[in-house]
Design a protein around this motif. Structure first.
Motif, PDB file in Angstrom:
ATOM      1  N   ARG A  37       0.821  -1.214   0.000  1.00  0.00           N
ATOM      2  CA  ARG A  37       0.000   0.000   0.000  1.00  0.00           C
ATOM      3  C   ARG A  37       0.849   1.255   0.000  1.00  0.00           C
ATOM      4  O   ARG A  37       0.564   2.208  -0.721  1.00  0.00           O
ATOM      5  N   LEU A  38       1.873   1.270   0.817  1.00  0.00           N
ATOM      6  CA  LEU A  38       2.701   2.490   0.872  1.00  0.00           C
ATOM      7  C   LEU A  38       3.449   2.728  -0.435  1.00  0.00           C
ATOM      8  O   LEU A  38       3.649   3.873  -0.836  1.00  0.00           O
ATOM      9  N   SER A  39       3.847   1.658  -1.120  1.00  0.00           N
ATOM     10  CA  SER A  39       4.493   1.832  -2.434  1.00  0.00           C
ATOM     11  C   SER A  39       3.545   2.548  -3.386  1.00  0.00           C
ATOM     12  O   SER A  39       3.927   3.507  -4.069  1.00  0.00           O
ATOM     13  N   ALA A  40       2.282   2.087  -3.404  1.00  0.00           N
ATOM     14  CA  ALA A  40       1.279   2.691  -4.302  1.00  0.00           C
ATOM     15  C   ALA A  40       1.013   4.145  -3.897  1.00  0.00           C
ATOM     16  O   ALA A  40       0.981   5.036  -4.755  1.00  0.00           O
ATOM     17  N   GLN A  41       0.857   4.374  -2.607  1.00  0.00           N
ATOM     18  CA  GLN A  41       0.575   5.735  -2.129  1.00  0.00           C
ATOM     19  C   GLN A  41       1.719   6.707  -2.430  1.00  0.00           C
ATOM     20  O   GLN A  41       1.480   7.867  -2.753  1.00  0.00           O
ATOM     21  N   LEU A  42       2.943   6.230  -2.307  1.00  0.00           N
ATOM     22  CA  LEU A  42       4.096   7.126  -2.457  1.00  0.00           C
ATOM     23  C   LEU A  42       4.650   7.153  -3.885  1.00  0.00           C
ATOM     24  O   LEU A  42       5.496   7.990  -4.204  1.00  0.00           O
ATOM     25  N   GLY A  43       4.193   6.235  -4.722  1.00  0.00           N
ATOM     26  CA  GLY A  43       4.688   6.196  -6.102  1.00  0.00           C
ATOM     27  C   GLY A  43       6.137   5.741  -6.214  1.00  0.00           C
ATOM     28  O   GLY A  43       6.894   6.188  -7.081  1.00  0.00           O
ATOM     29  N   ILE A  44       6.528   4.840  -5.305  1.00  0.00           N
ATOM     30  CA  ILE A  44       7.889   4.282  -5.345  1.00  0.00           C
ATOM     31  C   ILE A  44       7.800   2.777  -5.082  1.00  0.00           C
ATOM     32  O   ILE A  44       6.739   2.269  -4.720  1.00  0.00           O
ATOM     33  N   GLU A  45       8.916   2.095  -5.284  1.00  0.00           N
ATOM     34  CA  GLU A  45       8.995   0.681  -4.907  1.00  0.00           C
ATOM     35  C   GLU A  45       9.621   0.639  -3.520  1.00  0.00           C
ATOM     36  O   GLU A  45      10.838   0.772  -3.377  1.00  0.00           O
ATOM     37  N   LEU A  46       8.783   0.504  -2.497  1.00  0.00           N
ATOM     38  CA  LEU A  46       9.284   0.607  -1.119  1.00  0.00           C
ATOM     39  C   LEU A  46       9.336  -0.763  -0.432  1.00  0.00           C
ATOM     40  O   LEU A  46       8.339  -1.473  -0.344  1.00  0.00           O
ATOM     41  N   TYR A  47      10.535  -1.095   0.033  1.00  0.00           N
ATOM     42  CA  TYR A  47      10.750  -2.346   0.755  1.00  0.00           C
ATOM     43  C   TYR A  47      11.272  -2.047   2.157  1.00  0.00           C
ATOM     44  O   TYR A  47      11.924  -1.020   2.366  1.00  0.00           O
ATOM     45  N   VAL A  48      10.989  -2.961   3.090  1.00  0.00           N
ATOM     46  CA  VAL A  48      11.600  -2.831   4.414  1.00  0.00           C
ATOM     47  C   VAL A  48      12.454  -4.052   4.734  1.00  0.00           C
ATOM     48  O   VAL A  48      12.080  -5.189   4.419  1.00  0.00           O
ATOM     49  N   LYS A  49      13.598  -3.805   5.337  1.00  0.00           N
ATOM     50  CA  LYS A  49      14.468  -4.884   5.818  1.00  0.00           C
ATOM     51  C   LYS A  49      14.131  -5.042   7.298  1.00  0.00           C
ATOM     52  O   LYS A  49      14.436  -4.156   8.114  1.00  0.00           O
ATOM     53  N   VAL A  50      13.491  -6.169   7.614  1.00  0.00           N
ATOM     54  CA  VAL A  50      12.908  -6.331   8.945  1.00  0.00           C
ATOM     55  C   VAL A  50      13.924  -6.925   9.933  1.00  0.00           C
ATOM     56  O   VAL A  50      13.961  -8.131  10.195  1.00  0.00           O
ATOM     57  N   GLU A  51      14.727  -6.047  10.513  1.00  0.00           N
ATOM     58  CA  GLU A  51      15.787  -6.488  11.414  1.00  0.00           C
ATOM     59  C   GLU A  51      15.274  -6.902  12.797  1.00  0.00           C
ATOM     60  O   GLU A  51      15.992  -7.522  13.576  1.00  0.00           O
ATOM     61  N   THR A  56      17.463 -11.447  19.017  1.00  0.00           N
ATOM     62  CA  THR A  56      17.086 -10.606  20.162  1.00  0.00           C
ATOM     63  C   THR A  56      16.220  -9.431  19.711  1.00  0.00           C
ATOM     64  O   THR A  56      15.967  -8.506  20.485  1.00  0.00           O
ATOM     65  N   GLY A  57      15.756  -9.453  18.463  1.00  0.00           N
ATOM     66  CA  GLY A  57      14.799  -8.454  18.012  1.00  0.00           C
ATOM     67  C   GLY A  57      15.385  -7.169  17.475  1.00  0.00           C
ATOM     68  O   GLY A  57      14.654  -6.189  17.310  1.00  0.00           O
ATOM     69  N   SER A  58      16.687  -7.140  17.178  1.00  0.00           N
ATOM     70  CA  SER A  58      17.244  -5.950  16.519  1.00  0.00           C
ATOM     71  C   SER A  58      18.468  -6.312  15.681  1.00  0.00           C
ATOM     72  O   SER A  58      19.025  -7.403  15.802  1.00  0.00           O
ATOM     73  N   PHE A  59      18.892  -5.338  14.851  1.00  0.00           N
ATOM     74  CA  PHE A  59      20.070  -5.517  13.982  1.00  0.00           C
ATOM     75  C   PHE A  59      21.369  -5.714  14.764  1.00  0.00           C
ATOM     76  O   PHE A  59      22.388  -6.113  14.194  1.00  0.00           O
ATOM     77  N   LYS A 320       9.584  -4.417  21.571  1.00  0.00           N
ATOM     78  CA  LYS A 320      10.600  -3.932  22.519  1.00  0.00           C
ATOM     79  C   LYS A 320      10.048  -2.844  23.422  1.00  0.00           C
ATOM     80  O   LYS A 320      10.507  -2.670  24.535  1.00  0.00           O
ATOM     81  N   ASP A 321       9.107  -2.069  22.887  1.00  0.00           N
ATOM     82  CA  ASP A 321       8.659  -0.867  23.597  1.00  0.00           C
ATOM     83  C   ASP A 321       7.125  -0.812  23.660  1.00  0.00           C
ATOM     84  O   ASP A 321       6.500   0.044  23.040  1.00  0.00           O
ATOM     85  N   PRO A 322       6.539  -1.725  24.451  1.00  0.00           N
ATOM     86  CA  PRO A 322       5.069  -1.775  24.488  1.00  0.00           C
ATOM     87  C   PRO A 322       4.439  -0.516  25.070  1.00  0.00           C
ATOM     88  O   PRO A 322       3.322  -0.156  24.689  1.00  0.00           O
ATOM     89  N   ALA A 323       5.148   0.163  25.955  1.00  0.00           N
ATOM     90  CA  ALA A 323       4.569   1.351  26.600  1.00  0.00           C
ATOM     91  C   ALA A 323       4.263   2.435  25.569  1.00  0.00           C
ATOM     92  O   ALA A 323       3.185   3.047  25.594  1.00  0.00           O
ATOM     93  N   ILE A 324       5.179   2.651  24.626  1.00  0.00           N
ATOM     94  CA  ILE A 324       4.963   3.670  23.588  1.00  0.00           C
ATOM     95  C   ILE A 324       3.780   3.268  22.699  1.00  0.00           C
ATOM     96  O   ILE A 324       2.983   4.103  22.310  1.00  0.00           O
ATOM     97  N   ALA A 325       3.684   1.982  22.408  1.00  0.00           N
ATOM     98  CA  ALA A 325       2.589   1.506  21.559  1.00  0.00           C
ATOM     99  C   ALA A 325       1.239   1.792  22.215  1.00  0.00           C
ATOM    100  O   ALA A 325       0.318   2.302  21.571  1.00  0.00           O
ATOM    101  N   MET A 326       1.147   1.480  23.490  1.00  0.00           N
ATOM    102  CA  MET A 326      -0.119   1.686  24.189  1.00  0.00           C
ATOM    103  C   MET A 326      -0.471   3.169  24.274  1.00  0.00           C
ATOM    104  O   MET A 326      -1.643   3.538  24.226  1.00  0.00           O
ATOM    105  N   GLU A 327       0.549   4.007  24.380  1.00  0.00           N
ATOM    106  CA  GLU A 327       0.319   5.460  24.409  1.00  0.00           C
ATOM    107  C   GLU A 327      -0.062   5.995  23.032  1.00  0.00           C
ATOM    108  O   GLU A 327      -0.936   6.842  22.900  1.00  0.00           O
ATOM    109  N   ALA A 328       0.605   5.504  22.018  1.00  0.00           N
ATOM    110  CA  ALA A 328       0.436   6.063  20.670  1.00  0.00           C
ATOM    111  C   ALA A 328      -0.886   5.632  20.029  1.00  0.00           C
ATOM    112  O   ALA A 328      -1.501   6.395  19.287  1.00  0.00           O
ATOM    113  N   ALA A 329      -1.310   4.407  20.323  1.00  0.00           N
ATOM    114  CA  ALA A 329      -2.508   3.887  19.668  1.00  0.00           C
ATOM    115  C   ALA A 329      -3.752   4.545  20.246  1.00  0.00           C
ATOM    116  O   ALA A 329      -3.831   4.783  21.446  1.00  0.00           O
TER     117      ALA A 329
END
Ligand code: F0G
Length: 353
Positions: A37-51, A56-59, A320-329
Motif C-alpha cells: 500500500r505504501l508503495s502505491a501511495q508514495l509512487g515508489i517501490e518501497l521495501y523494508v528490511k525487517v531487522e 534478540t529483536g534488533s540488527f 521492545k517498547d510496548p509502553a509507547i505503543a499503548m500510548e500512541a494507539a
C-alpha cells in the motif's frame, strides 16, 4: 539448506579464522518485505528490511555475534557496552551463549521495558546511570582502556564487520542494490556498516551502490545541525544520542553515495510507526520508523524520485517498547461483563439482524 548464522554464511567476507568460535543464534537472513500500500501511495517501490526478526529483536545481533566471537577468540572473559537498550540485549544474549561475563551501562529511565527485560533475563550486570547514552559511552570506553574488558559498542570494528552483512542480504534479496537506502541514525555505526557492505558487495558482485539517506530524531540531530547536543531528547529512545561516535564515517558515507543525513520530528516518527503497523502489518519500534518517516518526508519534497526503489531499514521489533505503543494507539480494549449478549451488542455490524 538450513541457515547457519552470519559467521558461517558470510565467512568469506568476515574476519573469521580457524580459531574463531562459530558462535550463532541463527542471526541474519531477515525478511525484505515490499510495502504494497505504501508503495502505491508514495509512487515508489518501497521495501523494508525487517531487522526485528533477529534473535534478540534488533540488527545489533549481526554486529554482536562477530564482536563476541572475536573477544572469545582473543581470550577475553568479559564484555562491556553502553546502550540505549538494544545493544545491551544483544551483548547479554551472545555473552550468555559464549559463556562470558557481560556488563552494561544504560541511561536510567530512558530505555524501553522490553530491552531491559532481555538484559535481565540473559544475566547481564546492569548499571543505570543518571546520565545519557553519550556519557555512558564515555565511561565504558575509558574503563575498557584501563581494564581487561572488551568494549562491544560499535566503535569496536568487529561490530561494523558483522552489521555490514545486512547490505549483502539486501542485494541478494533485491537482485541488486536499491536506488535509496533509508536508515535511522543514532550513534551512526549502522549507516557506516551498510555503506561498507554495499561497497564490498559491489566490488565482488557488481550489484551497484545506493544513495545513503540517514535519519536522526529532530531533538537529537547532532549531525544535521553540525553540533554536539548535550541534552538530546526524543520519544525514540534508541536514537536519543547527541554525540554520535561514528559521526565522520556517517558523513563520509553520505558524501560518497550522494546521499544525505536528515532529521524527522517525533510526530513524524509516531505517524510512520502507526501507519506501518496498520497499513502493512509490520510492527517496528519507534526509532526504526525514523527511516519510513524520512522516506515520506523526502518523497513529499521530491528528494526521493518517483518510481525509485527504496529500502528502509527497520532496525528493531515493535514489541521492545510496548509502553509507547499503548500510548500512541488510539485503540484501547473495551472491558465488558462476561456476557455473550452484551459482547455481541458491542461488536457493531458483525452480526446481521
Ligand atoms: N535503531 C535502533 C532500534 C537502535 O537501537 C539503534 C541504536 C539505532 C537505530 C541507531 O543505530 O547507533 O548504529 O546509528 N541503538 C544503540 C543501542 C545505540 O545502544 O542499542 P546506530
Amino acid at each position: 539448506m538450513a541457515w547457519k548464522g552470519l559467521l558461517q554464511e558470510f565467512r568469506e567476507f568476515l574476519p573469521v579464522t580457524e580459531k574463531t568460535p562459530l558462535l550463532s543464534l541463527h542471526e541474519g537472513n531477515t525478511p525484505l518485505i515490499r510495502l504494497e500500500r505504501l508503495s502505491a501511495q508514495l509512487g515508489i517501490e518501497l521495501y523494508v528490511k525487517v531487522e526485528g526478526a533477529n534473535p534478540t529483536g534488533s540488527f545489533k545481533d549481526r554486529g554482536m555475534v562477530m564482536a563476541v566471537a572475536k573477544a572469545k577468540e582473543e581470550g577475553s572473559h568479559t564484555i562491556i557496552c553502553a546502550s540505549t537498550g538494544n545493544t545491551s540485549a544483544a551483548a547479554a544474549a551472545y555473552a550468555a551463549r559464549a559463556g562470558m561475563r557481560c556488563i552494561v551501562v544504560i541511561p536510567h529511565g530512558k530505555i524501553a521495558m522490553g530491552k531491559l527485560a532481555q538484559a535481565v533475563m540473559y544475566g547481564a550486570e546492569i548499571f543505570a546511570i543518571e546520565g545519557n547514552f553519550d556519557e555512558a559511552l564515555k565511561m565504558v570506553r575509558r574503563l575498557s582502556d584501563i581494564a581487561p574488558i572488551t568494549l562491544v559498542n560499535s566503535v569496536n570494528p568487529y561490530r561494523i564487520e558483522g552489521q555490514k552483512t545486512a547490505a549483502f542480504e539486501v542485494c541478494q534479496q533485491l537482485g541488486k542494490a536499491p536506488d535509496v537506502l533509508a536508515i535511522p541514525v543514532g550513534n551512526a555505526g549502522n549507516i557506516t556498516a551498510y555503506w561498507k557492505g554495499f561497497k564490498e558487495y559491489h566490488e565482488r558482485k557488481q550489484t551497484g551502490l545506493p544513495e545513503m539517506r540517514g535519519f536522526e530524531a529532530e531533538g537529537a540531530a547532532a549531525i544535521v545541525r553540525n553540533q554536539v547536543i548535550t541534552e538530546p531528547e526524543t520519544i525514540a529512545t534508541a536514537i536519543r544520542i547527541g554525540n554520535p561516535a561514528s559521526w565522520e564515517k556517517a558523513v563520509q558515507a553520505v558524501n560518497e553515495s550522494n546521499g544525505k543525513i536528515d532529521d524527522v520530528s517525533d510526530a513524524e516518527i509516531l505517524e510512520a510507526y502507526k501507519l506501518l503497523a496498520r497499513t502493512e502489518g509490520i510492527f517496528a519500534e519507534p526509532a526504526s520508523c525514523a527511516s519510513i518517516a524520512g522516506v515520506i518526508k523526502q518523497r513529499k519534497l521530491g528528494e526521493v524520485k518517483e518510481g525509485s526503489t527504496v529500502v528502509a531499514v527497520l532496525t528493531g521489533n515493535g514489541l521492545k517498547d510496548p509502553a509507547i505503543a499503548m500510548e500512541a494507539a488510539d485503540i484501547a480494549p473495551m472491558v465488558l461483563p462476561n456476557d455473550e449478549r452484551i459482547v455481541f451488542e458491542h461488536i457493531q455490524g458483525a452480526v446481521h439482524q
